[in-house]
Design a protein around this motif. Structure first.
Motif, short mmCIF file in Angstrom:
data_model
loop_
_atom_site.label_atom_id
_atom_site.label_comp_id
_atom_site.label_asym_id
_atom_site.label_seq_id
_atom_site.Cartn_x
_atom_site.Cartn_y
_atom_site.Cartn_z
N GLU A 110 0.84 -1.21 0.00
CA GLU A 110 0.00 0.00 0.00
C GLU A 110 0.87 1.25 0.00
O GLU A 110 0.62 2.20 -0.72
CB GLU A 110 -0.92 -0.02 1.21
N ASN A 126 -8.10 -1.23 -3.00
CA ASN A 126 -9.31 -1.46 -2.21
C ASN A 126 -9.28 -2.83 -1.55
O ASN A 126 -9.69 -2.99 -0.41
CB ASN A 126 -10.56 -1.34 -3.09
N ARG A 129 -6.97 -2.90 1.55
CA ARG A 129 -7.60 -2.28 2.72
C ARG A 129 -8.70 -3.17 3.29
O ARG A 129 -8.84 -3.30 4.51
CB ARG A 129 -8.13 -0.89 2.36
N TYR A 158 -0.87 -1.26 10.50
CA TYR A 158 -2.05 -0.41 10.65
C TYR A 158 -1.65 1.07 10.75
O TYR A 158 -2.38 1.94 10.29
CB TYR A 158 -2.90 -0.84 11.84
N VAL A 161 -0.84 2.43 7.08
CA VAL A 161 -2.03 2.71 6.25
C VAL A 161 -3.02 3.63 6.96
O VAL A 161 -4.11 3.88 6.45
CB VAL A 161 -2.72 1.41 5.78
N MET A 163 -4.88 3.28 9.65
CA MET A 163 -6.15 2.63 9.90
C MET A 163 -6.30 2.39 11.40
O MET A 163 -5.50 1.68 12.00
CB MET A 163 -6.19 1.29 9.14
#
Length: 196
Positions: A110, A126, A129, A158, A161, A163
């Protein structure tokens, strides 16, 4: 390198899926990349892996994802997409090492994707993720079995990205604060990756 190309051309058809996965992993460990003109057969290896991706076990899928992230080879978005598709329903079958490697690989892929490449293969980004979201609960369930390196890799992934994965971070915090795992025993580099 010329001899390796000739050997691959002559004998690669005898290699089954497991051999191709192992070769991809080993080439990545050695830093071999198809963007290097001396190793043109790595492109064929990528194509062959794409053709057999549907049959990958969870371990094989994680190994290929890891090798793609390590190689940072352009033009592997379709293979990454196929591998992620295969891995999604198998994610609960992964052991802590495989979960950690998959999280690291997905975040590394990513982070390395340029906007132009993502435009060409938007579904790959996509799917990365989506798999990271799905992995949160699997990783959270495995937190007690994970070594400090696994904890660091998943947390780093994490973080990279960006997240906020409550299904991961909540069990991680519970484990680290429970006294079951001494914070003083965690190497500082692992603790840094967990906290960032």
């Amino acid at each position: 390198p010329t001899q390796l190309t000739a050997i691959f051309a002559k004998h690669s058809r005898r290699m089954d899926r497991q051999h191709l996965v192992a070769l991809s992993h080993r080439c990545s460990k050695l830093g071999m990349c198809a963007n290097n003109d001396d190793i043109p057969w790595l492109e064929e290896l990528t194509v062959r892996l794409e053709l057999c991706a549907k049959a990958f076990s969870a371990r094989e899928a994680v190994s290929v994802l890891w090798s793609l992230a390590k190689r940072q080879q352009a033009g592997t978005g379709q293979l990454a997409f196929r591998v992620i598709e295969v891995l999604q329903p198998q994610i609960r079958a992964c052991n802590p090492q495989e979960l950690s490697n998959a999280a690291w690989a997905l975040a590394s892929l990513e982070a390395s994707v340029s906007s132009s490449e993502e435009h060409v293969e938007p579904r790959t980004g996509n799917s990365k993720r989506r798999l990271l979201l799905l992995m949160g609960s699997a990783c959270g369930a495995a937190v007690r079995r994970m070594e400090s390196q696994h904890l660091a890799n998943v947390s780093w992934a994490y973080g990279v990205v960006r997240m906020q994965q409550e299904e991961w971070f909540s069990p991680l915090a519970d484990e680290l604060l429970s006294g079951n795992r001494q914070l003083l025993q965690l190497p500082p580099r692992h603790l840094a990756n967990i906290l960032w």
